[in-house]
Design a protein around this motif. Sequence first.
Motif, PDB file in Angstrom:
ATOM      1  N   HIS A 239      -6.597   6.510   5.573  1.00 49.75           N
ATOM      2  CA  HIS A 239      -5.495   5.592   5.246  1.00 49.75           C
ATOM      3  C   HIS A 239      -5.538   4.359   6.162  1.00 49.75           C
ATOM      4  O   HIS A 239      -5.383   3.233   5.713  1.00 49.75           O
TER       5      HIS A 239
ATOM      6  N   VAL B 175       3.300  -1.221   4.044  1.00 44.54           N
ATOM      7  CA  VAL B 175       2.873   0.165   3.872  1.00 44.54           C
ATOM      8  C   VAL B 175       4.127   0.915   3.426  1.00 44.54           C
ATOM      9  O   VAL B 175       5.128   0.965   4.153  1.00 44.54           O
TER      10      VAL B 175
ATOM     11  N   ILE C 282      -5.652   0.369   5.409  1.00 42.25           N
ATOM     12  CA  ILE C 282      -4.593  -0.537   5.906  1.00 42.25           C
ATOM     13  C   ILE C 282      -5.210  -1.714   6.663  1.00 42.25           C
ATOM     14  O   ILE C 282      -4.864  -2.872   6.430  1.00 42.25           O
TER      15      ILE C 282
ATOM     16  N   THR D  62      -0.539  10.616   7.814  1.00 44.85           N
ATOM     17  CA  THR D  62      -1.495   9.501   7.821  1.00 44.85           C
ATOM     18  C   THR D  62      -2.828   9.976   8.386  1.00 44.85           C
ATOM     19  O   THR D  62      -2.866  10.664   9.407  1.00 44.85           O
TER      20      THR D  62
ATOM     21  N   VAL E 290       5.998  -1.305   7.872  1.00 46.62           N
ATOM     22  CA  VAL E 290       6.118   0.044   7.306  1.00 46.62           C
ATOM     23  C   VAL E 290       7.534   0.240   6.771  1.00 46.62           C
ATOM     24  O   VAL E 290       8.517  -0.038   7.463  1.00 46.62           O
TER      25      VAL E 290
ATOM     26  N   TYR F 184       0.884  -1.188   0.000  1.00 45.55           N
ATOM     27  CA  TYR F 184       0.000   0.000   0.000  1.00 45.55           C
ATOM     28  C   TYR F 184       0.911   1.226   0.000  1.00 45.55           C
ATOM     29  O   TYR F 184       1.468   1.590   1.035  1.00 45.55           O
TER      30      TYR F 184
END
Length: 169
Positions: A17, A33, A21, A13, A66, A6
Amino acid sequence: MKSAVYPGSFDPTTNGHLDIIKRASKIVDKLYVAVLDNPSKTPLFTVEERVSQLKEILKDHDNVKVMSFSGLLVDFVRSVGSNIIVRGLRGVTDFSYEFQMALSNRSLDSNIETLFISADTQYLFFSSSQVKEIAFFNGNIDNMVPDIVKTELQKKMQVLKAQQETGGK
Ligand code: ADP
């Protein structure tokens, strides 16, 4: 193992969002992410700040990782061994841009599919840019962003305002 990426600017953020997620992480085993480090844009938050905000917000989501990336998205997707790009759609205004991007990514690598998730109605009407504008004028962003983003946005806005005041003298 099915994984997806993503990607976005996440500057900052928003709860929109986060909703994408959470929903995407339920349909794949692993969700990356990917925070875009784009030198041609001037974001409010540095890429390190955006990554650390997301890591803090998502610390209890074990199958979400992330990362930051620069360069071509398809190269990043391949580098993590995935072949799915997830994007959120807020409506027709997003659609033409997203459709064009999906087609260009497909022309770069036809093994990579773009998966669209429709935004939840409660998040349809706001974007990172709007959140920044509202925060700048001390508007209420409680329902729009996680608490950690709210705190950091308020700090950034104070710095920005102080800079504008000294710059104007
Ligand atoms: P980009 O600069 O790549 O558009 P953004 O951080 O603005 O990055 O958006 C990343 C993705 O999240 C995009 O697919 C965008 O359509 C989606 N998105 C942005 N805001 C929302 C929202 N409020 N609800 C659902 N999806 C959203």
